[in-house]
Enzyme design. Structure first.
Site, PDB file in Angstrom:
ATOM      1  CB  SER A 113      -0.878   0.017   1.252  1.00 45.35           C
ATOM      2  OG  SER A 113      -0.110   0.402   2.387  1.00 45.35           O
ATOM      3  CG  ASP A 114       1.486   5.899  -1.062  1.00 43.45           C
ATOM      4  OD1 ASP A 114       2.452   5.991  -0.267  1.00 43.45           O
ATOM      5  OD2 ASP A 114       1.344   6.674  -2.025  1.00 43.45           O
TER       6      ASP A 114
END
Ligand SMILES: *[C@@H]1O[C@H](CO)[C@@H](O)[C@H](O)[C@H]1NC(C)=O
Ligand SMILES: *[C@@H]1O[C@H](CO)[C@@H](O)[C@H](O)[C@H]1NC(C)=O
Ligand SMILES: *[C@@H]1O[C@H](CO)[C@@H](O)[C@H](O)[C@H]1NC(C)=O
Length: 775
Positions: free
Chosen positions: A295-296
């Site tokens: 994920s970011d």
């Protein structure tokens, strides 16, 4: 501290000494973090996940089988948990190496042992070289420095670079990090840089792990209050498949990247990290990622807390992992996955899948192979960082990227021995950190533009006047008179203006395309006052509307130098004084200000909409006026092209009974059987007709028949050649009809259009007809 009172003075000194010693050890660690230290701990010898001779799948299975559920969940975050009984230390997944080893991620630090790393130009400038060999060479130099820093405990093995999002809108603050607006250039940049970072000598081993981000359609950071964290990108299937996704596909398929990161934004209402079509379907299913999906940073939290996409944190944990997410930058999944399992919306098997992808990546990196000093790359150390060769490559990269946009006859290159006096004017004349852009590290050293220019023209008298107190160049601190006086006296005036991170950066998009503050006035007034030649240098990531300078005859030359990295000033001087012949080409369209007035940044559509006056985006679709076009760039010499060979007709053999044999079809599907090995050879001869050696990019563009909202022009190949004066060379393109000459239709299907296609190389045009016929 009362307990100190009872201690003897000597004891206090020894205690202080000990503390200082520990402190020193902590800041300048000297050894790598790794698992399976069988020499230090013989009881680990029997663990088969530590056995290098077994295949990775079996080792991963063995490891996962030994973990408790809470231990497993500890491997879902970037700060991965330690399991002491198995000899597994904590590991920080987040390091960055966009254009050099960076201190931005918590996994990497500089210390007295390695005080800096080579800082290459910001990516947008390197991309302008259109030299794929260079992209790989930089990746290789960066990964050598990264591995050297890992060996002394200063860096991780997983780097969340490159950023391959399409630079769709000129205002984007992070456009500087990307290879520009073209899907082919972005694809080639991404896969070439990834290979340079990752490739090891052994198959399926990794030198370091790269990560292509941010998947997908992510290119709004903060524009007029629209935040990336909540922005919903409305994207057609067609734009997704022929603009936004190709660089990611190339990273995975051609570059074999170890990771893809999903972005903060939503695409068509769904957060990308919770979209199983995008993750499981496309990245894992269609492209077959060998690695992990991250994920970011905090983007799982963001989709719960800011986007309110799920009602509970457990649902957010469940939907992301089930959609294909393996690793969460942040603590959200380590906090909420256990409860999600208890609630019955996530299974332990889901967690096993995620951590298995993470472990497999670490195994390919050698993290479970024992002491790295005895393994490949184990001999690298501090003396392999900031080497002379790497610093020279940083200078070379900047030279290769710099774009000459305007050059009246007799202007550049300057002959330093004939210049008595030089005025160097503007807010970027003597900058250091500005030159390395964002996602930077501490560089080995800097050569500022002023230093570069003074070193070469050591006999000239140099008058240096910033004119503004910084790039914002507000009326306050604007010093026009000294700038004008310097220009009025000097034989040559060099203006160095543009931007820095206060103008364009992460979380900050521009709202207009003009030079900041009083900079336009500075350039105009200084030009008016100048006695001699005026050279304008734009240092920036994104483009500016500099029509006023383009159209001003007294400004004889214009250069765009990106953010040119630690050796930027030396490279600028190399180009201005003709030690290097510029050959960079613009990787983005330079639009007029009217574009920014008319087009909302948030409108993701690539294609024009004539009914509303929407002009479309990038050279592939936008047909309005430009200040400078994608691919623009001059040289000190002149090149010409000659077409040697290209077919005029390509016949596509169809099976009996194919519907397009009896009726006229505008296009054929690329999934059909004829679509194997249909290649077209395009051979050219390129000549350098001038008196100076130089690099030249041969662009092969093509225009398909106007069906399915096809781009008006599309880059299908490029090749950089280097030619001595009056030399020529053949350049051959093998164009795959189904891959390169196909287009994506309105519903995202790839098609080959029948009819007349046009190939363009420079001013050359070649018409090629595609016809279907009975086999
Ligand atoms: C390794 O395994 C063997 C056989 O299972 C056992 O006899 C030995 O004690 C083990 N060694 C260690 C260090 O655990
Ligand atoms: C230019 O910058 C360098 C490095 O920061 C500094 O040492 C030098 O004094 C500056 N020169 C001028 C003229 O400001
Ligand atoms: C491409 O870059 C490499 C690495 O710097 C360099 O050796 C080569 O000459 C460049 N090619 C051209 C055609 O400029």
């Amino acid at each position: 501290m009362c307990w100190v009172e009872g201690m003897a003075r000597d004891d206090i000194y020894s205690l202080l000494f000990l503390l200082c010693f520990l402190c020193f050890r902590a800041v300048s660690a000297q050894s790598a973090v790794f698992s399976c230290d069988v020499e230090g701990n013989p009881s680990l010898r029997n663990l088969s996940f530590c056995d290098r001779d077994l295949d990775i799948d079996s080792r991963v299975k063995d490891l996962v089988g030994r973990l408790t559920l809470p231990e497993k969940i500890g491997f879902l975050g970037d700060k991965a948990g330690a399991v002491q009984r198995l000899g597994i230390p904590g590991y920080e997944w987040w390091s960055e190496a966009l254009h050099g080893v960076s201190y931005v991620g918590p996994g990497t630090k500089f210390s007295s042992l390695v005080p800096g790393a080579t800082s290459f130009p910001q990516v947008i400038l390197t991309a302008a070289s259109f030299n794929t060999t260079l992209f790989t060479a930089i990746g290789k130099a960066v990964s050598t420095e990264a591995r050297a820093m890992y060996n002394v405990g200063l860096a991780g093995l997983t780097f969340w670079s490159p950023n391959v999002n399409i630079f769709r809108d000129p205002r984007w603050g992070r456009g500087q990090e990307t290879p520009g607006e073209d899907p082919l250039l972005s694809s080639k940049y991404g896969s070439s840089y990834v290979r340079g970072l990752q490739d090891a000598d052994e198959p399926n081993k990794l030198k370091v792990g790269a990560c292509c981000k941010h998947y997908t359609a992510y290119d709004v950071d903060n524009w007029k209050g629209v935040q990336r964290y909540t922005f919903n990108a409305i994207v057609t299937k067609q734009d997704l498949d022929d603009t936004f996704n190709p660089p990611f596909k190339s990273c995975v398929v051609d570059g074999n990247v170890a990771s893809v990161m999903c972005s903060y934004n939503k695409v068509n209402g769904k957060p990308t990290c919770a979209d199983s079509d995008l993750l499981v379907g496309t990245i894992r299913g269609d492209w077959k990622l060998n690695g992990y999906i991250s994920s970011d940073c905090d983007s799982v939290d963001v989709l719960y807390s800011s986007q309110h996409y799920t009602k509970t944190p457990e649902e957010a944990a469940a939907i992301t992992i089930k959609s294909g997410l393996d690793l969460n930058c942040g603590t959200f999944l380590t906090q909420h996955s256990q409860a999600a399992i208890q609630a019955g919306i996530l299974t332990e098997a889901d967690v096993d899948r995620a951590i298995s992808n993470n472990f497999a990546t670490q195994m390919r990196l050698g993290f479970y192979d024992g002491n790295p000093s005895k393994l490949p790359f184990g001999g690298l150390g501090p003396s392999d960082v900031c080497t002379k060769e790497n610093q020279e490559l940083a200078r070379e990269a900047a030279r290769q990227g710099i774009v000459l946009l305007k050059n009246s006859k007799g202007s550049l290159p300057l002959n330093p021995s004939t210049i008595g006096s030089l005025a160097v004017i503007g807010p970027n004349i003597n900058v250091t950190k500005t030159m390395i852009g964002n996602y930077e590290g501490t560089p080995c050293k800097y050569t500022t533009p002023l230093q570069g220019l003074m070193e070469t023209a050591s006999n000239s008298k140099v008058l240096a006047v910033p004119g503004c107190s910084n790039v914002a160049c507000s009326a306050n601190g604007f010093q026009l008179d000294p700038a004008k006086q310097a220009a009025a006296q000097a034989d040559v005036t060099i203006l160095i203006v543009g931007a820095d991170q206060s103008i364009e950066r992460e979380s900050f998009d521009r709202t207009d395309l003009n030079l900041p503050g009083q900079q336009t006035a500075l350039v105009q007034e200084v030009t008016k006052a100048a006695k001699g030649l005026v050279i304008l240098v734009i240092m920036s990531g994104g483009p500016f509307d500099i029509s006023f300078a383009k159209n001003n005859d007294k400004i004889s030359s214009i250069l765009w130098v990106g953010y040119p990295g630690e050796a930027g000033g030396a490279a600028i001087a190399d180009v201005i004084y003709g030690k290097f012949n510029p050959g960079g080409r613009l990787p983005v369209t330079w639009y007029p200000q009217s574009f920014a007035d008319k087009v909302p940044m948030t409108d993701m559509r690539m294609r024009p909409d004539p009914s509303t006056g929407y002009p479309g985006r990038t050279y592939r679709f936008y047909s309005g006026d430009v200040v400078y076009a994608f691919g623009d760039g001059l040289s000190y010499t002149s090149f010409s092209h000659q077409l040697l060979k290209a077919p005029k007709l390509v016949v596509i053999p169809l099976e009996e009974g194919h519907e397009c044999l009896d009726q006229a079809c505008s296009s054929l599907d690329v999934t059909e059987s004829w679509c194997q090995k249909m290649a077209v050879d395009v051979n050219l001869r390129v000549a350098n007709n001038g008196g100076m050696a130089g690099g030249h990019t041969v662009f092969l563009f093509y225009t398909p028949p106007a069906v399915h909202g096809a781009p008006k022009k599309h880059l299908i190949g490029f090749e950089k050649v280097s030619l001595e004066p009056n030399a020529a060379e053949n350049v051959a393109f093998s164009v795959d009809v189904c891959k390169d000459m196909s287009l994506v239709d309105e519903v995202g299907k790839r098609k080959v259009a029948l009819g007349s296609h046009v190939l363009h190389v420079g001013d050359l045009k070649h018409y090629l007809k595609l016809e279907a016929s009975r086999k």
